[in-house]
Design an enzyme around this catalytic site. Structure first.
Site, mmCIF file in Angstrom:
data_model
loop_
_atom_site.group_PDB
_atom_site.id
_atom_site.type_symbol
_atom_site.label_atom_id
_atom_site.label_comp_id
_atom_site.label_asym_id
_atom_site.label_seq_id
_atom_site.Cartn_x
_atom_site.Cartn_y
_atom_site.Cartn_z
ATOM 1 N N GLU A 95 0.831 -1.205 0.000
ATOM 2 C CA GLU A 95 0.000 0.000 0.000
ATOM 3 C C GLU A 95 0.865 1.254 0.000
ATOM 4 O O GLU A 95 2.011 1.210 0.462
ATOM 5 C CB GLU A 95 -0.868 0.016 1.271
ATOM 6 N N ASP A 96 0.300 2.353 -0.483
ATOM 7 C CA ASP A 96 1.025 3.620 -0.391
ATOM 8 C C ASP A 96 0.928 4.196 1.019
ATOM 9 O O ASP A 96 1.911 4.616 1.598
ATOM 10 C CB ASP A 96 0.519 4.631 -1.447
ATOM 11 N N ASP A 99 -4.419 5.166 6.224
ATOM 12 C CA ASP A 99 -4.927 6.367 6.885
ATOM 13 C C ASP A 99 -5.993 5.929 7.898
ATOM 14 O O ASP A 99 -5.653 5.528 9.004
ATOM 15 C CB ASP A 99 -5.472 7.290 5.784
ATOM 16 N N PHE A 148 -1.757 16.027 4.755
ATOM 17 C CA PHE A 148 -1.906 15.384 3.451
ATOM 18 C C PHE A 148 -0.583 15.373 2.711
ATOM 19 O O PHE A 148 0.044 16.414 2.522
ATOM 20 C CB PHE A 148 -3.000 16.077 2.624
ATOM 21 N N ARG A 161 1.983 12.699 -8.244
ATOM 22 C CA ARG A 161 2.428 11.311 -8.034
ATOM 23 C C ARG A 161 3.871 11.088 -8.461
ATOM 24 O O ARG A 161 4.573 10.238 -7.932
ATOM 25 C CB ARG A 161 1.602 10.351 -8.904
HETATM 26 P P1 IMP Z 1 -7.986 4.885 4.228
HETATM 27 O O1 IMP Z 1 -9.049 3.969 3.731
HETATM 28 O O2 IMP Z 1 -8.549 6.072 4.962
HETATM 29 O O3 IMP Z 1 -6.917 4.191 5.049
HETATM 30 O O4 IMP Z 1 -7.338 5.574 2.964
HETATM 31 C C1 IMP Z 1 -6.373 4.976 2.228
HETATM 32 C C2 IMP Z 1 -6.218 5.643 0.901
HETATM 33 O O5 IMP Z 1 -6.516 7.060 0.917
HETATM 34 C C3 IMP Z 1 -4.765 5.536 0.505
HETATM 35 O O6 IMP Z 1 -4.495 4.325 -0.155
HETATM 36 C C4 IMP Z 1 -4.583 6.756 -0.349
HETATM 37 O O7 IMP Z 1 -4.920 6.471 -1.690
HETATM 38 C C5 IMP Z 1 -5.532 7.787 0.210
HETATM 39 N N1 IMP Z 1 -4.833 8.710 1.136
HETATM 40 C C6 IMP Z 1 -4.958 8.795 2.475
HETATM 41 N N2 IMP Z 1 -4.175 9.757 2.989
HETATM 42 C C7 IMP Z 1 -3.499 10.281 1.928
HETATM 43 C C8 IMP Z 1 -2.499 11.324 1.818
HETATM 44 O O8 IMP Z 1 -2.052 11.967 2.777
HETATM 45 N N3 IMP Z 1 -2.052 11.565 0.558
HETATM 46 C C9 IMP Z 1 -2.496 10.899 -0.550
HETATM 47 N N4 IMP Z 1 -3.411 9.927 -0.478
HETATM 48 C C10 IMP Z 1 -3.916 9.627 0.754
HETATM 49 MG MG MG Z 2 -4.112 3.989 -2.178
#
Ligand code: IMP
Ligand code: MG
Length: 171
Positions: A95-96, A99, A148, A161
């Site tokens: 994963e990147d 969050d 962010f 990106r």
């Molecule tokens: P989650 O479901 O809230 O954990 O969100 C995960 C996804 O939201 C990640 O895989 C990212 O694609 C996007 N995301 C969450 N925070 C960031 C950030 O700070 N920058 C860019 N993308 C983010």
């Molecule tokens: Mg993602």
């Protein structure tokens, strides 16, 4: 978009090598199936697998979370499933960023149904303080504060990106 550098490319390179070494040791020569989560993880995945000392096969999944802008609503769907069979295989999700954890926990549930031999997660970034779902990555590149971030695969509205370093958006 105003931004400040948070993680320079040299630090990323070093950390990716460390993670790859640790993963290679942990899997003791076994073959891995690496599942990258599109789109954000593609750059991290490309660097990570080239630093591994064990063989791997690569696949990708894409998820959509319905919600406005950067706020996850908790509604997630798989828009592109993996194509390789992972039954009885060692699977590592790449994963990147984790969050709230909503996206990752949904994907993990879907993958668990495919009966892999093992299922672990390696995330480039971890925003622990924002977690809504109790989920921990097995391998974490960098733990970061709320804010962010963009670059090294991570986008803001499909922008930024391509940046080789990671930045935090300041306004
Ligand atoms: P989650 O479901 O809230 O954990 O969100 C995960 C996804 O939201 C990640 O895989 C990212 O694609 C996007 N995301 C969450 N925070 C960031 C950030 O700070 N920058 C860019 N993308 C983010
Ligand atoms: Mg993602």
């Amino acid at each position: 978009m105003k931004k400040e550098m948070l993680i320079p490319r040299a630090a990323i390179e070093k950390r990716v090598r460390e993670l790859a070494l640790q993963i290679s040791r942990d899997y003791g020569g076994r073959e891995l199936i690496v599942v990258g989560v599109l789109k954000g993880a593609f750059i991290f995945l490309a660097d990570l697998i080239r630093a591994l000392e064990i063989p791997c096969r690569v696949d990708f999944a894409r998820l959509a979370s319905y919600g406005s802008g950067s706020i996850s609503s908790g509604q997630v769907a798989v828009t592109k499933d993996i194509e390789l069979s992972v039954e009885d295989k060692d699977v590592l999700v790449v994963e990147d960023i984790v969050d709230t954890g909503v996206t990752l926990s949904f994907l993990m549930e879907k993958l668990r149904e495919k009966a892999p031999r093992s299922l672990k997660v390696c995330t480039f970034l971890d925003k622990k303080s924002r977690r809504k779902v109790p989920i921990e990555a097995d391998y974490v590149g960098f733990a970061i504060e709320d804010g962010f971030v963009v670059g090294y695969g991570l986008d803001f509205d499909e922008r930024a990106r391509f940046l080789p370093d990671v930045y935090v958006i300041t306004e």
